[in-house]
Each structure stands twice: as structure tokens, then as C-alpha cells.
Design a protein around this motif. Structure first.
Motif, PDB file in Angstrom:
ATOM      1  N   ASN A 231       0.825  -1.206   0.000  1.00 57.48           N
ATOM      2  CA  ASN A 231       0.000   0.000   0.000  1.00 57.48           C
ATOM      3  C   ASN A 231       0.864   1.263   0.000  1.00 57.48           C
ATOM      4  N   PHE A 232       1.805   1.317  -0.936  1.00 60.27           N
ATOM      5  CA  PHE A 232       2.691   2.471  -1.035  1.00 60.27           C
ATOM      6  C   PHE A 232       1.892   3.712  -1.428  1.00 60.27           C
ATOM      7  N   GLU A 233       1.953   4.745  -0.576  1.00 59.31           N
ATOM      8  CA  GLU A 233       1.167   5.951  -0.835  1.00 59.31           C
ATOM      9  C   GLU A 233       1.846   6.939  -1.778  1.00 59.31           C
ATOM     10  N   PHE A 234       3.178   6.843  -1.898  1.00 58.90           N
ATOM     11  CA  PHE A 234       3.919   7.819  -2.707  1.00 58.90           C
ATOM     12  C   PHE A 234       4.923   7.073  -3.590  1.00 58.90           C
ATOM     13  N   LEU A 235       4.668   7.056  -4.889  1.00 57.17           N
ATOM     14  CA  LEU A 235       5.538   6.335  -5.812  1.00 57.17           C
ATOM     15  C   LEU A 235       6.363   7.292  -6.663  1.00 57.17           C
ATOM     16  N   HIS A 236       7.631   6.924  -6.876  1.00 55.89           N
ATOM     17  CA  HIS A 236       8.478   7.547  -7.890  1.00 55.89           C
ATOM     18  C   HIS A 236       8.784   6.453  -8.915  1.00 55.89           C
ATOM     19  N   VAL A 237       8.198   6.557 -10.090  1.00 52.60           N
ATOM     20  CA  VAL A 237       8.297   5.506 -11.100  1.00 52.60           C
ATOM     21  C   VAL A 237       9.080   6.019 -12.300  1.00 52.60           C
ATOM     22  N   PHE A 238      10.020   5.180 -12.774  1.00 52.13           N
ATOM     23  CA  PHE A 238      10.839   5.533 -13.923  1.00 52.13           C
ATOM     24  C   PHE A 238      10.883   4.352 -14.888  1.00 52.13           C
ATOM     25  N   PRO A 239      10.723   4.592 -16.184  1.00 54.00           N
ATOM     26  CA  PRO A 239      10.988   3.514 -17.148  1.00 54.00           C
ATOM     27  C   PRO A 239      12.487   3.296 -17.229  1.00 54.00           C
ATOM     28  N   TYR A 240      12.896   2.065 -17.418  1.00 50.55           N
ATOM     29  CA  TYR A 240      14.323   1.762 -17.498  1.00 50.55           C
ATOM     30  C   TYR A 240      14.969   2.526 -18.646  1.00 50.55           C
ATOM     31  N   SER A 241      16.139   3.097 -18.360  1.00 51.54           N
ATOM     32  CA  SER A 241      16.934   3.737 -19.407  1.00 51.54           C
ATOM     33  C   SER A 241      18.337   3.140 -19.384  1.00 51.54           C
ATOM     34  N   ILE A 242      18.902   2.928 -20.551  1.00 52.26           N
ATOM     35  CA  ILE A 242      20.189   2.241 -20.682  1.00 52.26           C
ATOM     36  C   ILE A 242      21.325   3.123 -20.180  1.00 52.26           C
ATOM     37  N   ARG A 243      22.213   2.528 -19.401  1.00 51.94           N
ATOM     38  CA  ARG A 243      23.467   3.161 -19.021  1.00 51.94           C
ATOM     39  C   ARG A 243      24.604   2.315 -19.600  1.00 51.94           C
ATOM     40  N   LYS A 244      25.343   2.905 -20.497  1.00 53.62           N
ATOM     41  CA  LYS A 244      26.393   2.168 -21.176  1.00 53.62           C
ATOM     42  C   LYS A 244      27.442   1.668 -20.173  1.00 53.62           C
ATOM     43  N   GLY A 245      27.912   0.448 -20.441  1.00 48.34           N
ATOM     44  CA  GLY A 245      28.958  -0.121 -19.603  1.00 48.34           C
ATOM     45  C   GLY A 245      28.460  -0.882 -18.398  1.00 48.34           C
ATOM     46  N   THR A 246      27.152  -0.873 -18.154  1.00 51.65           N
ATOM     47  CA  THR A 246      26.601  -1.615 -17.016  1.00 51.65           C
ATOM     48  C   THR A 246      26.212  -3.023 -17.462  1.00 51.65           C
ATOM     49  N   PRO A 247      26.169  -3.986 -16.538  1.00 53.70           N
ATOM     50  CA  PRO A 247      25.729  -5.338 -16.907  1.00 53.70           C
ATOM     51  C   PRO A 247      24.347  -5.347 -17.536  1.00 53.70           C
ATOM     52  N   ALA A 248      23.445  -4.484 -17.035  1.00 56.07           N
ATOM     53  CA  ALA A 248      22.081  -4.466 -17.571  1.00 56.07           C
ATOM     54  C   ALA A 248      22.049  -4.068 -19.039  1.00 56.07           C
ATOM     55  N   ALA A 249      22.995  -3.249 -19.463  1.00 53.94           N
ATOM     56  CA  ALA A 249      23.018  -2.793 -20.853  1.00 53.94           C
ATOM     57  C   ALA A 249      23.296  -3.922 -21.829  1.00 53.94           C
ATOM     58  N   ARG A 250      23.793  -5.052 -21.323  1.00 54.37           N
ATOM     59  CA  ARG A 250      24.090  -6.198 -22.189  1.00 54.37           C
ATOM     60  C   ARG A 250      22.987  -7.258 -22.137  1.00 54.37           C
ATOM     61  N   MET A 251      21.945  -7.000 -21.347  1.00 58.85           N
ATOM     62  CA  MET A 251      20.851  -7.959 -21.218  1.00 58.85           C
ATOM     63  C   MET A 251      19.794  -7.706 -22.289  1.00 58.85           C
ATOM     64  N   PRO A 252      18.945  -8.716 -22.569  1.00 59.25           N
ATOM     65  CA  PRO A 252      17.852  -8.513 -23.530  1.00 59.25           C
ATOM     66  C   PRO A 252      16.918  -7.394 -23.066  1.00 59.25           C
ATOM     67  N   MET A 253      16.637  -6.463 -23.979  1.00 60.55           N
ATOM     68  CA  MET A 253      15.877  -5.267 -23.633  1.00 60.55           C
ATOM     69  C   MET A 253      14.369  -5.473 -23.763  1.00 60.55           C
ATOM     70  N   VAL A 254      13.634  -4.826 -22.879  1.00 64.14           N
ATOM     71  CA  VAL A 254      12.187  -4.679 -23.026  1.00 64.14           C
ATOM     72  C   VAL A 254      11.958  -3.517 -23.994  1.00 64.14           C
ATOM     73  N   PRO A 255      11.074  -3.664 -24.984  1.00 72.98           N
ATOM     74  CA  PRO A 255      10.840  -2.560 -25.933  1.00 72.98           C
ATOM     75  C   PRO A 255      10.514  -1.250 -25.214  1.00 72.98           C
ATOM     76  N   VAL A 256      11.005  -0.150 -25.775  1.00 74.80           N
ATOM     77  CA  VAL A 256      10.834   1.159 -25.140  1.00 74.80           C
ATOM     78  C   VAL A 256       9.358   1.471 -24.906  1.00 74.80           C
ATOM     79  N   GLU A 257       8.514   1.179 -25.887  1.00 71.58           N
ATOM     80  CA  GLU A 257       7.091   1.471 -25.749  1.00 71.58           C
ATOM     81  C   GLU A 257       6.479   0.699 -24.585  1.00 71.58           C
ATOM     82  N   LEU A 258       6.917  -0.548 -24.391  1.00 72.29           N
ATOM     83  CA  LEU A 258       6.390  -1.362 -23.309  1.00 72.29           C
ATOM     84  C   LEU A 258       6.893  -0.857 -21.954  1.00 72.29           C
TER      85      LEU A 258
END
Length: 227
Positions: free
Chosen positions: A125-152
Motif C-alpha cells: 500500500n505504497f502511498e507515494f511512488l516515484h516511477v521511472f521507465p528503465y533507461s540504458i546506461r552504457k557499460g553496465t551489466p544491464a546494458a548487455r541484457m535482452p531489452m524490453v521494448p521502449v514502448e512497453l
């Protein structure tokens, strides 16, 4: 929550908070943000339970609600840690509220993983959310993983914000008719102890604490009348 581990005489974040409140008696409010749910130490729990100048609002760095995604993010907590943190805090301070940082569409996030995040928001029951869509940061492990489409990613972020707004609106409505102490940040705006944004119907002195009656919800805030 990582404070003190790198000091020669190791300390903890809880000790820091306790010391600030002891050494600065004129500090009427201390609010904490961006806490790792798994790293809140026993001293901080004790201060939360016993010192009312530590505000009953915690903003947690949650990021996701599925353990595999949290592991791939290299977070130090899992879903169970978040739930345990929220439940323990509510036992200690029943009027506490929570904020949460969340990332939608992290690489490899499936629909069911995303739904786990939605379920966690509702369960906590979180009353205050800060939500961000994932954005790529070059050089991070996540940047080499399969991406979720930007629109999704954008769609999922929108859905999380909508869910958060629904929870917040319900919370604000339930708060109407109550009185609360607000700390004025401007002549006509302040926050309650549990972080409700309040717009005053009249002007008053910033940096002062006033008791207000919460009267109406308007534009993601509550209107307040000084009593």
C-alpha cells in the motif's frame, strides 16, 4: 543505510540518526529518504519506535517486486525484505506512510515479473511512488541484457503510476476531516508528519509548524485550514 561501514571506527546509519536527534534538540523534524529495505539496523528501528521527531514516513529504494529482477539489478534486498520492512514499521508507527522508487521495464522483465511489482505495491500500500521507465546506461551489466521494448517500458511505467495514484487518492480521501501538524515550506504549502502535501487556504510564515484541518483533495494535494 550504508553509512559508517567505511569509517575506521565502524558506525551505523541508525547511530547517526540517533545522535543527530540527541545533539540537536531544536530539530523538530527529521525525515529519511532512499533507504535500502534490507539495511535498516536495530538502532534505527528503535529510534523510529521511540522518537516522534523522526517522521512517520519512509521512502524506500524498492526498484522492483520480483526476486530475479532484483538479483539482476544487484540489489541487496529481495521481495520478502520489502514486505518485512513495511510490516515492522507499521507495527512500530501505525500512522506511517511509505514512498518507493520503482523501475519499470528493466531488461528481461516479463509480464508476470511486472505483475509481481504491481502486486507488491498493492500489498505494501505504497502511498507515494516515484516511477521511472528503465533507461540504458552504457557499460553496465544491464546494458548487455535482452531489452524490453521502449514502448512497453513506458506503458508499464504509466500503469504503475496509475496504480500509485489510485492508492494515494484513497489515502488522501481517508485523511479528510482530520487535523494534522504541517511544516510550512512556503507561505501556503507544507507537509504533514506522514508526508501529505497540504495547500493552505491562507498565508502564513514559512518554516513554522501549524495545525490544520484537512478539508478537500485538489490536484494531488489536500487543502488545509489553520485551526
Amino acid at each position: 543505510t550504508s553509512y559508517g561501514f567505511d569509517l575506521e571506527a565502524q558506525s551505523t546509519f541508525g547511530f547517526l540518526v540517533k545522535t543527530i536527534l540527541q545533539k540537536v534538540p531544536g530539530l523538530k523534524r527529521l525525515r529519511l529518504s532512499s533507504l535500502d529495505p534490507a539495511e535498516i539496523d536495530d538502532t534505527l528501528w528503535q529510534v523510529l519506535a521511540t522518537n516522534e521527531r523522526l517522521m512517520p514516513h519512509l521512502h524506500l529504494s524498492v526498484q522492483a517486486g520480483h526476486d530475479l529482477i532484483l538479483k539482476r539489478m544487484r540489489r541487496r534486498h529481495n521481495r520478502g525484505d520489502v514486505l518485512s520492512c513495511v510490516r515492522r514499521a507499521r507495527r512500530l508507527r501505525p500512522n506511517i506512510t511509505f514512498g518507493a522508487d520503482l523501475i519499470a521495464g528493466f531488461p528481461t522483465e516479463t509480464q508476470s515479473m511486472f505483475e509481481s511489482t504491481q502486486d507488491l505495491i498493492e500489498e505494501c500500500n505504497f502511498e507515494f511512488l516515484h516511477v521511472f521507465p528503465y533507461s540504458i546506461r552504457k557499460g553496465t551489466p544491464a546494458a548487455r541484457m535482452p531489452m524490453v521494448p521502449v514502448e512497453l517500458r513506458s506503458e508499464r511505467a504509466k500503469n504503475l503510476r496509475s496504480l500509485g495514484q489510485k492508492i494515494q487518492s484513497s489515502f488522501f480521501s481517508q485523511s479528510l476531516g482530520n487535523k494534522a501538524a504541517i511544516l510550512l515550506e512556503t507561505p501556503n504549502f507544507g507537509r504533514t508528519e506522514n508526508n501529505i502535501p497540504v495547500k493552505l487556504l491562507t498565508l502564513d510564515k514559512p518554516n513554522s509548524i501549524k495545525t490544520v484541518a484537512l478539508t478537500h483533495v485538489r490536484n494531488k494535494a489536500i487543502l488545509g485550514r489553520i485551526v
